[in-house]
Design a protein around this motif. Sequence first.
Motif, PDB file in Angstrom:
ATOM      1  N   THR A  77      -1.625  17.517  -0.110  1.00  0.00           N
ATOM      2  CA  THR A  77      -1.610  16.072  -0.327  1.00  0.00           C
ATOM      3  C   THR A  77      -0.178  15.663  -0.650  1.00  0.00           C
ATOM      4  O   THR A  77       0.690  16.518  -0.865  1.00  0.00           O
ATOM      5  CB  THR A  77      -2.524  15.696  -1.509  1.00  0.00           C
ATOM      6  N   PRO A 121       0.796  -1.237   0.000  1.00  0.00           N
ATOM      7  CA  PRO A 121       0.000   0.000   0.000  1.00  0.00           C
ATOM      8  C   PRO A 121       0.828   1.288   0.000  1.00  0.00           C
ATOM      9  O   PRO A 121       0.488   2.241  -0.703  1.00  0.00           O
ATOM     10  CB  PRO A 121      -0.832  -0.104   1.277  1.00  0.00           C
ATOM     11  N   ARG A 122       1.907   1.324   0.757  1.00  0.00           N
ATOM     12  CA  ARG A 122       2.732   2.542   0.776  1.00  0.00           C
ATOM     13  C   ARG A 122       3.402   2.767  -0.577  1.00  0.00           C
ATOM     14  O   ARG A 122       3.438   3.895  -1.076  1.00  0.00           O
ATOM     15  CB  ARG A 122       3.794   2.458   1.874  1.00  0.00           C
ATOM     16  N   ARG A 147       0.744   3.985  -3.014  1.00  0.00           N
ATOM     17  CA  ARG A 147       0.353   5.367  -2.686  1.00  0.00           C
ATOM     18  C   ARG A 147       1.409   6.374  -3.154  1.00  0.00           C
ATOM     19  O   ARG A 147       1.093   7.396  -3.766  1.00  0.00           O
ATOM     20  CB  ARG A 147       0.115   5.481  -1.180  1.00  0.00           C
ATOM     21  N   GLU A 148       2.667   6.069  -2.906  1.00  0.00           N
ATOM     22  CA  GLU A 148       3.728   7.019  -3.248  1.00  0.00           C
ATOM     23  C   GLU A 148       3.975   7.072  -4.758  1.00  0.00           C
ATOM     24  O   GLU A 148       4.167   8.147  -5.319  1.00  0.00           O
ATOM     25  CB  GLU A 148       4.994   6.683  -2.475  1.00  0.00           C
TER      26      GLU A 148
END
Length: 136
Positions: free
Chosen positions: A127, A31-32, A35-36
């Motif tokens: 964001t 997930p990280r 996301r990045e």
Amino acid sequence: MQKILKTTLAAVLVTASAGAAMALPPLEDDPRVVREFFAAAVGDEIRNNCPSISARMFRVVVRVKELESYALKLGYSQDDITAMRKSPEAKEKLKQMRDAYLAKNGVTEGDAQSYCRLGLAEIEKNTLTGYLLRAN
């Protein structure tokens, strides 16, 4: 006897290491990482289509190094990281996610102002994408 123990121990360690490496899920499913990379992909598309927004390259480089360090600490190798970055499947999935996000947020291909509006909104909301961008 000592030689047999050393050989057995070495075999157990090699097997355990191989088992641990195989147990890692694909890096592009983390997930990280998703996301990045997603934030960077959106930011890159914005900066390439909006003449009044650019990338904060120092921040981008720092985030890339932090993400690489994160992946290495999870047990991925440098080759795993490179393979994920170059994977056509991972690139296509990221492109689809990026394009869906842009469309959902009112961006129209060829309309620079729509990219600029989204970029400024991302910057204003701070964001991750906005953190990587700068209004010129």
